[in-house]
Write an enzyme that holds these catalytic residues in place. Structure first.
Site, PDB file in Angstrom:
ATOM      1  N   ASP A  17       8.302 -14.268  37.639  1.00  0.00           N
ATOM      2  CA  ASP A  17       8.905 -13.126  36.942  1.00  0.00           C
ATOM      3  C   ASP A  17      10.157 -13.574  36.178  1.00  0.00           C
ATOM      4  OD1 ASP A  17       9.087 -10.520  36.146  1.00  0.00           O
ATOM      5  OD2 ASP A  17      10.025  -9.803  37.985  1.00  0.00           O
ATOM      6  N   GLY A  20      10.603 -12.264  30.269  1.00  0.00           N
ATOM      7  CA  GLY A  20      11.110 -11.338  29.249  1.00  0.00           C
ATOM      8  C   GLY A  20      12.630 -11.375  29.198  1.00  0.00           C
ATOM      9  N   HIS A  34       7.289 -16.218  27.712  1.00  0.00           N
ATOM     10  CA  HIS A  34       6.009 -16.557  28.349  1.00  0.00           C
ATOM     11  C   HIS A  34       5.568 -17.976  27.964  1.00  0.00           C
ATOM     12  CE1 HIS A  34       5.834 -12.514  29.746  1.00  0.00           C
ATOM     13  NE2 HIS A  34       5.546 -11.964  28.586  1.00  0.00           N
ATOM     14  N   SER A  62      -1.493  -9.559  35.675  1.00  0.00           N
ATOM     15  CA  SER A  62      -2.045  -8.561  36.609  1.00  0.00           C
ATOM     16  C   SER A  62      -2.840  -7.529  35.819  1.00  0.00           C
ATOM     17  CB  SER A  62      -0.911  -7.873  37.365  1.00  0.00           C
ATOM     18  OG  SER A  62      -0.248  -6.966  36.508  1.00  0.00           O
ATOM     19  N   LEU A 128      -5.257 -31.058  44.241  1.00  0.00           N
ATOM     20  CA  LEU A 128      -4.532 -29.789  44.250  1.00  0.00           C
ATOM     21  C   LEU A 128      -5.448 -28.682  43.731  1.00  0.00           C
ATOM     22  CD1 LEU A 128      -1.754 -28.145  44.265  1.00  0.00           C
ATOM     23  CD2 LEU A 128      -1.611 -28.734  41.861  1.00  0.00           C
ATOM     24  N   ARG A 185       9.116 -15.581  44.763  1.00  0.00           N
ATOM     25  CA  ARG A 185       9.211 -14.672  43.623  1.00  0.00           C
ATOM     26  C   ARG A 185      10.478 -15.026  42.852  1.00  0.00           C
ATOM     27  NH1 ARG A 185       7.427  -8.730  42.304  1.00  0.00           N
ATOM     28  NH2 ARG A 185       8.363  -8.660  40.245  1.00  0.00           N
ATOM     29  N   SER A 193       4.344  -6.642  44.237  1.00  0.00           N
ATOM     30  CA  SER A 193       3.641  -6.292  42.996  1.00  0.00           C
ATOM     31  C   SER A 193       2.119  -6.491  43.048  1.00  0.00           C
ATOM     32  CB  SER A 193       4.227  -7.082  41.823  1.00  0.00           C
ATOM     33  OG  SER A 193       5.588  -6.785  41.673  1.00  0.00           O
TER      34      SER A 193
HETATM   35  C1  FPP Z   1       6.487 -11.828  34.260  1.00  0.00           C
HETATM   36  O1  FPP Z   1       7.669 -11.844  33.478  1.00  0.00           O
HETATM   37  C2  FPP Z   1       5.511 -12.748  33.697  1.00  0.00           C
HETATM   38  C3  FPP Z   1       4.275 -12.389  33.228  1.00  0.00           C
HETATM   39  C4  FPP Z   1       3.778 -11.016  33.261  1.00  0.00           C
HETATM   40  C5  FPP Z   1       3.366 -13.385  32.607  1.00  0.00           C
HETATM   41  C6  FPP Z   1       3.385 -14.755  33.203  1.00  0.00           C
HETATM   42  C7  FPP Z   1       2.735 -15.655  32.240  1.00  0.00           C
HETATM   43  C8  FPP Z   1       3.060 -16.932  32.013  1.00  0.00           C
HETATM   44  C9  FPP Z   1       4.040 -17.697  32.794  1.00  0.00           C
HETATM   45  C10 FPP Z   1       2.406 -17.662  30.892  1.00  0.00           C
HETATM   46  C11 FPP Z   1       0.912 -17.752  30.988  1.00  0.00           C
HETATM   47  C12 FPP Z   1       0.513 -18.803  31.941  1.00  0.00           C
HETATM   48  C13 FPP Z   1      -0.762 -19.108  32.229  1.00  0.00           C
HETATM   49  C14 FPP Z   1      -1.029 -20.205  33.162  1.00  0.00           C
HETATM   50  C15 FPP Z   1      -1.908 -18.395  31.658  1.00  0.00           C
HETATM   51  P1  FPP Z   1       8.150 -10.503  32.797  1.00  0.00           P
HETATM   52  O2  FPP Z   1       7.619 -10.466  31.413  1.00  0.00           O
HETATM   53  O3  FPP Z   1       7.795  -9.322  33.621  1.00  0.00           O
HETATM   54  O4  FPP Z   1       9.707 -10.726  32.769  1.00  0.00           O
HETATM   55  P2  FPP Z   1      10.849  -9.610  32.869  1.00  0.00           P
HETATM   56  O5  FPP Z   1      10.806  -9.057  34.272  1.00  0.00           O
HETATM   57  O6  FPP Z   1      12.082 -10.408  32.613  1.00  0.00           O
HETATM   58  O7  FPP Z   1      10.569  -8.603  31.808  1.00  0.00           O
END
Ligand code: FPP
Length: 237
Positions: A17, A20, A34, A62, A128, A185, A193
């Site tokens: 997390d 953003g 991302h 998700s 792995l 987390r 979540s």
């Molecule tokens: C949560 O951060 C992150 C996600 C919803 C996406 C995670 C995706 C990646 C790390 C890239 C894709 C990787 C692969 C392997 C396909 P958030 O956007 O909720 O952050 P915030 O809480 O700061 O808004």
């Protein structure tokens, strides 16, 4: 300690997390967070290989994430295609065996084709297991397991009394994986979540304020250090 083998957690799961917020703090679009986050996945895979961790499970997308603005969703889908294509061959050579956890329904034919290709051409040597929760929801996973088991009963293949915890586990996407020892987390929120709800019953939880794009091998080592300091009782004394 030199000469003394430290037993690593066999399975680490991560809720990545903070992408953003990381981007916002730099005046960048969220998708940039991302993108850097995907690079961190690669780094942490290498760190796990180096440390002899056998299973790494990451929460990449998700089922609830579909509710995000269309632009952000298509950014993550594009990144996933890039990650799966670009890093699959590279990581496969290192002995990384890929597992998809999640629903196939709802994913585009293009992504499904890439996922199938990875599953069919997986690494022969399994140093792995990298499980990617993508289009994943813990409650949906349990619901589909219940449906599968109910149809076994309906067909007369098993009786109600045959339903055990082991049987439920065998019908989850994670059927072949051990339960996570450690759930990390990032981004500071204290919640799970809808991630691996069944499997984390006895996992040690470790939350860090570090945002995922800033996560490093050092942060992983801190989490593992803390894990080693905990006494796991699994409900016993
Ligand atoms: C949560 O951060 C992150 C996600 C919803 C996406 C995670 C995706 C990646 C790390 C890239 C894709 C990787 C692969 C392997 C396909 P958030 O956007 O909720 O952050 P915030 O809480 O700061 O808004």
């Amino acid at each position: 300690m030199k000469g003394q083998e430290i037993k690593q957690p066999s399975h680490i799961a991560i809720i990545m997390d903070g992408n953003g917020r990381w981007a916002k703090a730099r005046g960048l679009p969220r998708t940039e967070g991302h993108r850097v986050g995907a690079e961190r996945v690669r780094d942490i895979v290498y760190a796990c290989l180096e440390m002899g961790v056998k299973n790494l499970t990451i929460y990449a997308f998700s089922k609830e994430n579909w509710k995000r603005p269309r632009r952000e969703v298509s950014g993550i889908m594009g990144l996933a295609r890039f990650f799966f294509k670009r890093f699959f061959d590279e990581l496969k050579k290192e002995g990384v065996f890929f597992v998809h956890l999640g629903d196939t329904e709802g994913l585009s034919p293009g992504i499904l084709k890439i996922i199938r290709n990875m599953e069919e051409n997986n690494a022969a040597e399994r140093k792995l297991y990298l499980s990617i929760a993508f289009n994943y929801s813990g409650r949906s996973e349990i619901t589909q397991a219940v449906r599968e088991i109910a149809s076994l009963v309906e067909r007369g293949d098993i009786e109600v009394g045959d339903i055990t915890q082991e049987l439920v586990s065998e019908h989850l996407y994670s059927a072949d994986l051990p339960d996570p020892d450690l759930l990390i987390r990032t981004g500071g929120e204290h919640r799970v979540s809808n991630f691996l709800l069944w499997q984390i019953a006895y996992s040690e939880l470790w939350v860090t304020d570090t945002l995922w794009p800033d996560f490093s091998k050092q942060t992983l080592l801190e989490a593992i250090d803390e894990y080693h300091r905990r006494e796991r009782r699994f409900g016993g004394l």
